[in-house]
Write a protein that holds these residues in place. Sequence first.
Motif, PDB file in Angstrom:
ATOM      1  N   THR A 159      28.154   7.259   2.183  1.00  0.00           N
ATOM      2  CA  THR A 159      27.015   6.345   2.267  1.00  0.00           C
ATOM      3  C   THR A 159      26.912   5.696   0.892  1.00  0.00           C
ATOM      4  O   THR A 159      26.546   6.359  -0.073  1.00  0.00           O
ATOM      5  N   SER A 176      24.627   5.723  -3.961  1.00  0.00           N
ATOM      6  CA  SER A 176      25.330   6.509  -2.941  1.00  0.00           C
ATOM      7  C   SER A 176      24.463   7.702  -2.558  1.00  0.00           C
ATOM      8  O   SER A 176      23.450   7.966  -3.200  1.00  0.00           O
ATOM      9  N   THR A 177      24.869   8.425  -1.534  1.00  0.00           N
ATOM     10  CA  THR A 177      24.144   9.636  -1.186  1.00  0.00           C
ATOM     11  C   THR A 177      24.444  10.698  -2.231  1.00  0.00           C
ATOM     12  O   THR A 177      25.550  10.747  -2.777  1.00  0.00           O
ATOM     13  N   ASP A 179      23.856  13.924  -1.438  1.00  0.00           N
ATOM     14  CA  ASP A 179      24.214  15.142  -0.699  1.00  0.00           C
ATOM     15  C   ASP A 179      24.985  14.773   0.578  1.00  0.00           C
ATOM     16  O   ASP A 179      26.131  14.392   0.496  1.00  0.00           O
ATOM     17  N   ASP A 180      24.349  14.891   1.744  1.00  0.00           N
ATOM     18  CA  ASP A 180      25.059  14.583   2.985  1.00  0.00           C
ATOM     19  C   ASP A 180      25.275  13.077   3.144  1.00  0.00           C
ATOM     20  O   ASP A 180      24.465  12.279   2.693  1.00  0.00           O
ATOM     21  N   ALA A 181      26.359  12.722   3.822  1.00  0.00           N
ATOM     22  CA  ALA A 181      26.521  11.338   4.256  1.00  0.00           C
ATOM     23  C   ALA A 181      25.597  11.114   5.453  1.00  0.00           C
ATOM     24  O   ALA A 181      25.217  12.073   6.140  1.00  0.00           O
ATOM     25  N   ALA A 182      25.236   9.852   5.703  1.00  0.00           N
ATOM     26  CA  ALA A 182      24.309   9.561   6.797  1.00  0.00           C
ATOM     27  C   ALA A 182      24.863  10.056   8.133  1.00  0.00           C
ATOM     28  O   ALA A 182      24.149  10.660   8.935  1.00  0.00           O
ATOM     29  N   ASP A 239      19.967   5.367  -4.701  1.00  0.00           N
ATOM     30  CA  ASP A 239      20.656   6.504  -4.089  1.00  0.00           C
ATOM     31  C   ASP A 239      19.895   7.034  -2.875  1.00  0.00           C
ATOM     32  O   ASP A 239      18.702   6.808  -2.733  1.00  0.00           O
ATOM     33  N   TRP A 240      20.634   7.772  -2.053  1.00  0.00           N
ATOM     34  CA  TRP A 240      20.034   8.372  -0.862  1.00  0.00           C
ATOM     35  C   TRP A 240      20.188   9.887  -0.898  1.00  0.00           C
ATOM     36  O   TRP A 240      21.062  10.418  -1.584  1.00  0.00           O
ATOM     37  N   SER A 241      19.349  10.547  -0.121  1.00  0.00           N
ATOM     38  CA  SER A 241      19.486  11.989   0.100  1.00  0.00           C
ATOM     39  C   SER A 241      19.070  12.252   1.534  1.00  0.00           C
ATOM     40  O   SER A 241      18.003  11.804   1.962  1.00  0.00           O
ATOM     41  N   PHE A 242      19.903  12.956   2.281  1.00  0.00           N
ATOM     42  CA  PHE A 242      19.580  13.206   3.697  1.00  0.00           C
ATOM     43  C   PHE A 242      19.426  14.691   4.021  1.00  0.00           C
ATOM     44  O   PHE A 242      19.125  15.036   5.158  1.00  0.00           O
ATOM     45  N   ILE A 280      17.967   3.656   4.349  1.00  0.00           N
ATOM     46  CA  ILE A 280      19.259   3.025   4.011  1.00  0.00           C
ATOM     47  C   ILE A 280      19.068   1.532   3.766  1.00  0.00           C
ATOM     48  O   ILE A 280      19.487   0.992   2.735  1.00  0.00           O
TER      49      ILE A 280
END
Lengths: 372, 223
Positions: A159, A176-177, A179-182, A239-242, A280
């Motif tokens: 991601t 970017s993420t 941790d996990d990708a989306a 950045d993302w975190s899922f 996202i």
Amino acid sequence: MNRQQPLVLGIESSCDETGVGIVRGTTLLTNTVSSSMDEHVRFGGVIPEIASRAHLDAFVPTLRQALDDAGVELDDIDAIAVTSGPGLAGALMVGVCAAKALAVATGKPLYAINHLVAHVGVGLLDGKSPASASGGVGSGVAPRLPDNLGALLVSGGHTEILKINSITDDVQLLGSTIDDAAGEAYDKVARILGLGYPGGPAIDRLAKTGNPKAIRFPRGLSQPKYMGSAEEPGPHRYDWSFSGLKTAVARCVEQFEARGEEVPVADIAAAFQEAVVDVITSKAVLACRENGIKDVLLGGGVAANSRLRELTGQRCASAGIRLHVPPLDLCTDNGAMVAALGAQLVMAGVAPSGIRFAPDSSMPVTAVSLPA
Amino acid sequence: MLILAIDTSAVASAALVSDDALEGVVASFATEDTRSHAEVLAPGIDDLLASAGVSGSDVDAIVTGVGPGPFTGLRSGIATARTLAFVWNKPLYGMMSLDAVALEVAESTDAVPEFLVVTDARRKEVYWARYSLADGQLPQLEDGPHVGFAADLPDLPAFGAGAGLYSDALKANPAFSSEQPDALYLGQFALARLAAGDPLPDSTPLYLRESDAQVPGPRKRAL
Ligand SMILES: [Zn+2]
């Protein structure tokens, strides 16, 4: 070597798709893919060792098929390109070893290519270029990437939001993420909800019958301490975190069960999907606005998600950003994108990587291709 | 007959062997380490062909070690061999990698009528096979290959790096205590078997272990 219209064979094996694509310059001749996805279903996610075993057995048949489909001989090829990272180490190893053997056996130059940048490379294929993919212009337009191009890549493995200054030598990772990708989050949540694998299509389908506002799930890394401001960006502005979202879904399901109530699976699916897609797109559009990006290419398997396409389209439109979505078989991992980027490198006169490089499971986007 | 043999079940190695050449060997190389196959194998083969002045069309067959060995390394050799065989349109054969050490034992002064070949399987286990050896004959595979703990192996002289690693549990032959399967011996073994009209297997890897993947159990429900 033909540098105007090079015939390039691209090999992809970074996750669970064994791909061989062949392009001539910017013309796609074949995109042959063998997937081991079915073998991962009972595990609820991609198992690296199973993917690697499948790559080993799929490679030569996929190569043979691609050459047949394209009607070309290996002798005619000008260059070979292979994904050298990022991706699953054992899976990358199979494609890289096969590509090197191909280079040794044919004497052709070999390019070790960045998988993420290759996702953007499909935008340069005739009829798939951002200029035509937006629906405004037909194919036949000389493919050229717009200036100020961004790429939003969303898949089971990654991601990211990228800024492409030059596709052959200047790509920046904006976010970017962490941790996990989306796509991974979709798979995990689908498992919690008992929806099977892959999770993306299952959740997307069910979400259409649920109420996305029934439950409010967290948007990771959206608090001010992570976001900061445009002038003083926080540590995770783009950045993302899922992983927290997945935990929140699990807790939500447990609460319904603890109360002896029926779990509203469709509502949870819809609310989860809304949380993913909302965070996202909002962060991607923010990154674009603050980095002068005017055109965005969507790539990765999650580009198939109806809500992601819809909301990205809406938010890009209101921010004055043009969104380009290549055909889905070119969004998911494939060899054509590797060949497409390889052809760009040949046309730009970039030197090949040789046969001594090592695959790099965390190859940064700043490395579009590996130097010899 | 000219054979290109490749083995990456432990170290990365390749060799050109021929029944016409002196001692059967045209050229060979082997690395020391067991973790950089993807980098070194292709350049090694490229140099091997160049130094011997051999091109793909000169090669009559390709032989690859099919393990057992650590999976990722093992696959690099098989992927390489399969691709070369496809491009050059040559027959491809698989040889059990422990056979390489068995032939080396047979050709040494330490040869005994019955012995084990043992290599490192990581995770405190070994890959092993039991061979018998009659005078002037090729080693005969009697049992294996298997993966298991050194302590559970038959009580026989043991050869190979796996024996050296667990010399407290095995009758490790000191001269072979760091010996790894080498494409050189694998190629010679293949050549001898082909000459004897012995059919060789295909290049299917001998993983011996399943992938570690666990099918997830049903999610525990609250209450
Ligand atoms: Zn991808």
